[in-house]
Design a protein around this motif. Structure first.
Motif, PDB file in Angstrom:
ATOM      1  N   ALA A   8     -22.139  -7.879  -0.778  1.00  0.00           N
ATOM      2  CA  ALA A   8     -21.480  -6.857  -1.591  1.00  0.00           C
ATOM      3  C   ALA A   8     -20.584  -5.959  -0.771  1.00  0.00           C
ATOM      4  CB  ALA A   8     -22.540  -6.011  -2.304  1.00  0.00           C
ATOM      5  N   GLY A   9     -20.892  -5.834   0.525  1.00  0.00           N
ATOM      6  CA  GLY A   9     -20.158  -4.919   1.387  1.00  0.00           C
ATOM      7  C   GLY A   9     -19.154  -5.609   2.287  1.00  0.00           C
ATOM      8  N   SER A  10     -19.408  -5.574   3.613  1.00  0.00           N
ATOM      9  CA  SER A  10     -18.401  -6.026   4.574  1.00  0.00           C
ATOM     10  C   SER A  10     -18.068  -7.500   4.452  1.00  0.00           C
ATOM     11  CB  SER A  10     -18.888  -5.723   5.996  1.00  0.00           C
ATOM     12  OG  SER A  10     -20.116  -6.370   6.254  1.00  0.00           O
ATOM     13  N   SER A  11     -19.068  -8.361   4.284  1.00  0.00           N
ATOM     14  CA  SER A  11     -18.801  -9.794   4.201  1.00  0.00           C
ATOM     15  C   SER A  11     -18.026 -10.157   2.945  1.00  0.00           C
ATOM     16  CB  SER A  11     -20.129 -10.566   4.232  1.00  0.00           C
ATOM     17  OG  SER A  11     -19.911 -11.948   4.083  1.00  0.00           O
ATOM     18  N   GLY A  12     -18.330  -9.471   1.852  1.00  0.00           N
ATOM     19  CA  GLY A  12     -17.670  -9.797   0.596  1.00  0.00           C
ATOM     20  C   GLY A  12     -16.367  -9.062   0.354  1.00  0.00           C
ATOM     21  N   SER A  13     -16.172  -7.924   1.027  1.00  0.00           N
ATOM     22  CA  SER A  13     -15.005  -7.107   0.701  1.00  0.00           C
ATOM     23  C   SER A  13     -13.824  -7.292   1.633  1.00  0.00           C
ATOM     24  CB  SER A  13     -15.403  -5.621   0.703  1.00  0.00           C
ATOM     25  OG  SER A  13     -15.795  -5.216   1.995  1.00  0.00           O
ATOM     26  N   THR A  14     -14.074  -7.420   2.926  1.00  0.00           N
ATOM     27  CA  THR A  14     -12.961  -7.372   3.874  1.00  0.00           C
ATOM     28  C   THR A  14     -12.116  -8.639   3.981  1.00  0.00           C
ATOM     29  OG1 THR A  14     -14.568  -7.840   5.633  1.00  0.00           O
ATOM     30  CG2 THR A  14     -13.934  -5.555   5.310  1.00  0.00           C
ATOM     31  N   PRO A  15     -12.658  -9.855   3.862  1.00  0.00           N
ATOM     32  CA  PRO A  15     -11.824 -11.039   4.109  1.00  0.00           C
ATOM     33  C   PRO A  15     -10.583 -11.148   3.233  1.00  0.00           C
ATOM     34  CG  PRO A  15     -14.133 -11.650   4.169  1.00  0.00           C
ATOM     35  CD  PRO A  15     -14.079 -10.237   3.679  1.00  0.00           C
ATOM     36  N   PHE A  16     -10.722 -10.916   1.930  1.00  0.00           N
ATOM     37  CA  PHE A  16      -9.580 -11.075   1.032  1.00  0.00           C
ATOM     38  C   PHE A  16      -8.913  -9.750   0.690  1.00  0.00           C
ATOM     39  CE2 PHE A  16     -11.255 -15.334   0.046  1.00  0.00           C
ATOM     40  CZ  PHE A  16     -10.068 -16.046   0.029  1.00  0.00           C
ATOM     41  N   ALA A  17      -9.392  -8.650   1.277  1.00  0.00           N
ATOM     42  CA  ALA A  17      -8.813  -7.351   0.943  1.00  0.00           C
ATOM     43  C   ALA A  17      -7.319  -7.275   1.227  1.00  0.00           C
ATOM     44  CB  ALA A  17      -9.548  -6.240   1.693  1.00  0.00           C
ATOM     45  N   PRO A  18      -6.824  -7.767   2.374  1.00  0.00           N
ATOM     46  CA  PRO A  18      -5.371  -7.742   2.585  1.00  0.00           C
ATOM     47  C   PRO A  18      -4.615  -8.574   1.563  1.00  0.00           C
ATOM     48  CG  PRO A  18      -6.509  -8.014   4.664  1.00  0.00           C
ATOM     49  CD  PRO A  18      -7.530  -8.191   3.590  1.00  0.00           C
ATOM     50  N   ALA A  19      -5.180  -9.726   1.166  1.00  0.00           N
ATOM     51  CA  ALA A  19      -4.518 -10.566   0.168  1.00  0.00           C
ATOM     52  C   ALA A  19      -4.477  -9.872  -1.190  1.00  0.00           C
ATOM     53  CB  ALA A  19      -5.234 -11.914   0.053  1.00  0.00           C
ATOM     54  N   VAL A  20      -5.552  -9.158  -1.520  1.00  0.00           N
ATOM     55  CA  VAL A  20      -5.563  -8.395  -2.771  1.00  0.00           C
ATOM     56  C   VAL A  20      -4.534  -7.268  -2.696  1.00  0.00           C
ATOM     57  CG1 VAL A  20      -6.938  -6.853  -4.216  1.00  0.00           C
ATOM     58  CG2 VAL A  20      -7.956  -8.954  -3.326  1.00  0.00           C
ATOM     59  N   GLY A  21      -4.458  -6.603  -1.560  1.00  0.00           N
ATOM     60  CA  GLY A  21      -3.477  -5.538  -1.389  1.00  0.00           C
ATOM     61  C   GLY A  21      -2.053  -6.037  -1.485  1.00  0.00           C
ATOM     62  N   ALA A  22      -1.836  -7.308  -1.140  1.00  0.00           N
ATOM     63  CA  ALA A  22      -0.503  -7.910  -1.223  1.00  0.00           C
ATOM     64  C   ALA A  22      -0.251  -8.564  -2.580  1.00  0.00           C
ATOM     65  CB  ALA A  22      -0.333  -8.948  -0.119  1.00  0.00           C
ATOM     66  N   ASN A  23      -1.192  -8.414  -3.516  1.00  0.00           N
ATOM     67  CA  ASN A  23      -1.087  -8.993  -4.865  1.00  0.00           C
ATOM     68  C   ASN A  23      -0.992 -10.513  -4.840  1.00  0.00           C
ATOM     69  OD1 ASN A  23      -1.065  -6.453  -6.251  1.00  0.00           O
ATOM     70  ND2 ASN A  23       1.068  -6.184  -5.601  1.00  0.00           N
ATOM     71  N   MET A  58     -15.806  -2.674  -3.386  1.00  0.00           N
ATOM     72  CA  MET A  58     -15.454  -2.511  -1.985  1.00  0.00           C
ATOM     73  C   MET A  58     -14.134  -3.188  -1.651  1.00  0.00           C
ATOM     74  SD  MET A  58     -17.618  -0.585  -0.423  1.00  0.00           S
ATOM     75  CE  MET A  58     -17.519  -1.004   1.304  1.00  0.00           C
ATOM     76  N   ILE A  59     -13.839  -4.305  -2.298  1.00  0.00           N
ATOM     77  CA  ILE A  59     -12.546  -4.968  -2.092  1.00  0.00           C
ATOM     78  C   ILE A  59     -11.421  -4.006  -2.450  1.00  0.00           C
ATOM     79  CG2 ILE A  59     -11.018  -6.803  -2.920  1.00  0.00           C
ATOM     80  CD1 ILE A  59     -13.460  -8.581  -3.229  1.00  0.00           C
ATOM     81  N   LYS A  60     -11.584  -3.314  -3.564  1.00  0.00           N
ATOM     82  CA  LYS A  60     -10.573  -2.350  -3.987  1.00  0.00           C
ATOM     83  C   LYS A  60     -10.437  -1.219  -2.976  1.00  0.00           C
ATOM     84  CE  LYS A  60      -9.402   0.810  -7.784  1.00  0.00           C
ATOM     85  NZ  LYS A  60      -9.271   2.000  -6.923  1.00  0.00           N
ATOM     86  N   ALA A  61     -11.565  -0.734  -2.470  1.00  0.00           N
ATOM     87  CA  ALA A  61     -11.539   0.375  -1.518  1.00  0.00           C
ATOM     88  C   ALA A  61     -10.797  -0.012  -0.249  1.00  0.00           C
ATOM     89  CB  ALA A  61     -12.962   0.815  -1.184  1.00  0.00           C
ATOM     90  N   VAL A  62     -11.103  -1.196   0.293  1.00  0.00           N
ATOM     91  CA  VAL A  62     -10.472  -1.626   1.541  1.00  0.00           C
ATOM     92  C   VAL A  62      -9.011  -1.983   1.320  1.00  0.00           C
ATOM     93  CG1 VAL A  62     -10.538  -3.338   3.393  1.00  0.00           C
ATOM     94  CG2 VAL A  62     -12.664  -2.415   2.489  1.00  0.00           C
ATOM     95  N   ALA A  63      -8.713  -2.652   0.207  1.00  0.00           N
ATOM     96  CA  ALA A  63      -7.354  -3.139  -0.024  1.00  0.00           C
ATOM     97  C   ALA A  63      -6.370  -2.028  -0.350  1.00  0.00           C
ATOM     98  CB  ALA A  63      -7.359  -4.156  -1.172  1.00  0.00           C
ATOM     99  N   GLN A  64      -6.808  -1.025  -1.104  1.00  0.00           N
ATOM    100  CA  GLN A  64      -5.866  -0.038  -1.623  1.00  0.00           C
ATOM    101  C   GLN A  64      -5.932   1.319  -0.933  1.00  0.00           C
ATOM    102  OE1 GLN A  64      -6.250   0.126  -5.894  1.00  0.00           O
ATOM    103  NE2 GLN A  64      -6.197  -2.091  -6.115  1.00  0.00           N
ATOM    104  N   ASP A  65      -7.021   1.609  -0.243  1.00  0.00           N
ATOM    105  CA  ASP A  65      -7.176   2.945   0.326  1.00  0.00           C
ATOM    106  C   ASP A  65      -6.688   3.073   1.766  1.00  0.00           C
ATOM    107  OD1 ASP A  65      -8.215   3.704  -2.048  1.00  0.00           O
ATOM    108  OD2 ASP A  65     -10.299   3.763  -1.395  1.00  0.00           O
ATOM    109  N   TYR A  66      -6.491   1.973   2.458  1.00  0.00           N
ATOM    110  CA  TYR A  66      -6.153   2.052   3.869  1.00  0.00           C
ATOM    111  C   TYR A  66      -4.674   1.880   4.155  1.00  0.00           C
ATOM    112  CZ  TYR A  66     -11.041   2.195   5.075  1.00  0.00           C
ATOM    113  OH  TYR A  66     -12.351   2.585   5.179  1.00  0.00           O
ATOM    114  N   ALA A  67      -4.003   1.043   3.436  1.00  0.00           N
ATOM    115  CA  ALA A  67      -2.573   0.856   3.692  1.00  0.00           C
ATOM    116  C   ALA A  67      -1.959   0.120   2.519  1.00  0.00           C
ATOM    117  CB  ALA A  67      -2.355   0.070   4.984  1.00  0.00           C
ATOM    118  N   SER A  68      -0.652   0.320   2.352  1.00  0.00           N
ATOM    119  CA  SER A  68       0.082  -0.414   1.318  1.00  0.00           C
ATOM    120  C   SER A  68       0.598  -1.701   1.959  1.00  0.00           C
ATOM    121  CB  SER A  68       1.242   0.436   0.805  1.00  0.00           C
ATOM    122  OG  SER A  68       0.771   1.649   0.279  1.00  0.00           O
ATOM    123  N   LEU A  69      -0.022  -2.815   1.623  1.00  0.00           N
ATOM    124  CA  LEU A  69       0.264  -4.073   2.303  1.00  0.00           C
ATOM    125  C   LEU A  69       1.110  -5.010   1.450  1.00  0.00           C
ATOM    126  CD1 LEU A  69      -3.248  -4.884   3.797  1.00  0.00           C
ATOM    127  CD2 LEU A  69      -1.298  -3.874   4.961  1.00  0.00           C
TER     128      LEU A  69
END
Length: 388
Positions: A24-39, A297-308
C-alpha cells in the motif's frame, strides 16, 4: 510444539500485515508515480499493474534482501519470536501512519532500525561491516539518483541531442541491466543467476558469452525504442516510460518483500520452509496492499513533489531502476520512496527549477525518514530491554 506454533502464527500475521502495508505504501506507490504524474497511465491501472509486478519481483528476487534483514544485521544472535513480533508490528505500524497521513515513510529505515535496536537489546553484537554498506547506500542513493535524474532531464529536451538517439541509448542501458539481473529460477536451491551468465555458459569462454549476450540485449532494446520513437515520438516516450515503471515495480517487490519476511528467516531455519517460499508469500501481501490501498499514496508521490512530463519521468525512473537492482544484488535494504522521490526532485529541478518542488513536503518527508529510523530503533531497544 504448541509453544512454537502460536508465537510463529502471530509473527506470520504481523509479517502479512507488514507486506500489505508495504504494498500500500512505498512498494505500491513509488514505481509508477512518475508515469502517473506524466499522465501516461491512470492511478487505478498503475496500482493494478504494480501489484502483479511486485509479486513477480518478490518471488524471483526477494530472497537476497530477506536473508540480509533476517540474519546479517546482528552478529552472534538469532532473534527470538517475541523480537520478530516487535520488529514487524513496529515497522508495520509506522508504515500505516505514513499511509494515513500521506507522507511516505522510509520502510527500510524503520525495519533496519527496529531490528538493530531489538538485537542489541538482547545482547547481540553490531554488524559494523553491513552497517557501513547500508549507510553508504542510503547516503549515495538520493545523491546519485537525483544527480542522474537531473543530468538526464537536462539532456532529453535539448535540440542538439535528438530524442531519437538519446532515449534509445537509455533503453540500451536498461536492456544491458535486465539481462544481468539475477533470478531465482535460473539457479538451483537458494542461489540466483542472470540470463547473461546462464546463456554465457554455452560459449567456450563464459565471460565472453556474457558480454555478447549483454550487447545483444542492449542492441535489441535500442532498436525497438528507436523504431517506436521514429514512428511517433510521444507514443514512443510513453511506452518506454511504462516499461521503466514496470521494471521499477518489479525491483520494488524484490527489495521491499525482504523487509516484511526477512525477520521470519531465523524462525524457519532448519525447517522445510525456504527463504524463497517466504518471499513468495510476502509477494501476495504486496499484491493485496497495492490493489487495496496504494492509489492514495500514488497520488501523493506523483502530484505533490513535482510537475512531471514523460521526459522528466523517464529521467526519474531510469536511475531508480538501476540503484534498486544494485541494492538487491548486494542484499541491502533500501527505501523506494527515498530513491524515487529523490529522482523526481532531481528531474523536476533540472527543467523547472526549485519552484516546481514542494519544499515543505520534501522537508517533512526527509524528517520522516530520519525520525522513522530513530523511533523504530528506540522502540525495538526499549521493548526488548524490559522483556524478561
Amino acid at each position: 510444539m504448541t509453544g512454537f506454533i502460536l508465537p510463529f502464527a502471530i509473527a506470520l500475521v504481523a509479517s502479512a500485515f507488514m507486506a500489505w502495508a508495504l504494498g500500500a505504501g512505498s512498494s505500491g506507490s513509488t514505481p509508477f508515480a512518475p508515469a502517473v504524474g506524466a499522465n501516461a497511465i491512470s492511478i487505478m491501472r498503475a496500482a493494478f499493474l504494480v501489484g502483479f509486478l511486485g509479486f513477480a519481483g518478490a518471488s524471483l528476487q526477494g530472497a537476497s534482501v530477506s536473508e540480509a534483514v533476517g540474519s546479517e544485521l546482528i552478529v552472534g544472535l538469532t532473534l527470538p519470536t517475541v523480537a520478530v513480533i516487535v520488529v514487524l508490528v513496529t515497522a508495520a505500524g509506522l508504515m500505516a501512519i505514513g499511509i494515513v497521513t500521506g507522507y511516505p515513510i522510509a520502510t527500510a529505515f524503520t525495519v533496519t532500525g527496529v531490528v538493530i535496536g531489538s538485537g542489541l537489546a538482547l545482547g547481540g553484537d553490531p554488524a559494523w561491516e553491513k552497517y557501513a554498506e547500508i549507510a553508504t547506500m542510503w547516503l549515495l542513493a538520493p545523491i546519485v539518483g537525483g544527480g542522474l535524474a537531473f543530468g538526464i532531464a537536462r539532456i532529453l529536451p535539448r535540440e542538439d541531442v535528438p530524442e531519437r538517439f538519446s532515449v534509445p541509448i537509455l533503453a540500451a542501458a536498461v536492456g544491458a541491466i535486465v539481462v544481468n539481473v539475477e533470478f531465482a529460477l535460473l539457479a538451483s536451491g537458494e542461489e540466483m543467476a542472470s540470463v547473461a551468465a546462464t546463456v554465457g555458459t554455452a560459449f567456450p569462454t563464459p565471460w565472453i558469452g556474457r558480454i555478447l549476450v549483454t550487447g545483444a540485449a542492449a542492441g535489441i532494446a535500442l532498436a525497438v525504442v528507436y523504431w517506436r520513437i521514429a514512428v511517433d515520438v510521444d507514443d514512443g516516450l510513453r511506452s518506454f516510460l511504462l516499461v521503466l515503471g514496470g521494471l521499477v515495480a518489479f525491483s520494488a517487490g524484490a527489495s521491499q518483500v525482504g523487509l516484511a519476511v526477512g525477520p521470519l528467516v531465523p524462525l524457519v531455519d532448519g525447517t522445510m520452509i525456504t527463504v524463497t517460499a517466504l518471499a513468495t508469500g510476502g509477494g501476495v501481501g504486496l499484491l493485496l496492499g497495492s490493489w487495496t490501498a496504494a492509489p492514495r499514496m500514488i497520488k501523493a508521490v506523483a502530484q505533490d513533489y513535482a510537475s512531471l512530463g514523460p521526459r522528466r519521468s523517464i529521467a526519474a525512473l531510469f536511475p531508480s531502476f538501476a540503484i534498486a537492482q544494485v541494492a538487491v544484488l548486494y542484499g541491502i535494504p533500501v527505501s523506494f520512496n527515498q530513491i524515487v522521490v529523490s529522482a523526481i526532485v532531481g528531474a523536476g529541478v533540472a527543467v523547472g527549477g526549485s519552484d516546481v518542488i514542494g519544499k515543505r513536503k520534501i522537508g517533512v518527508t526527509v524528517g520522516a525518514w530520519i525520525g522513522s529510523f530513530l523511533l523504530a530503533f528506540a522502540i525495538g531497544y526499549g521493548v526488548l530491554s524490559v522483556y524478561p
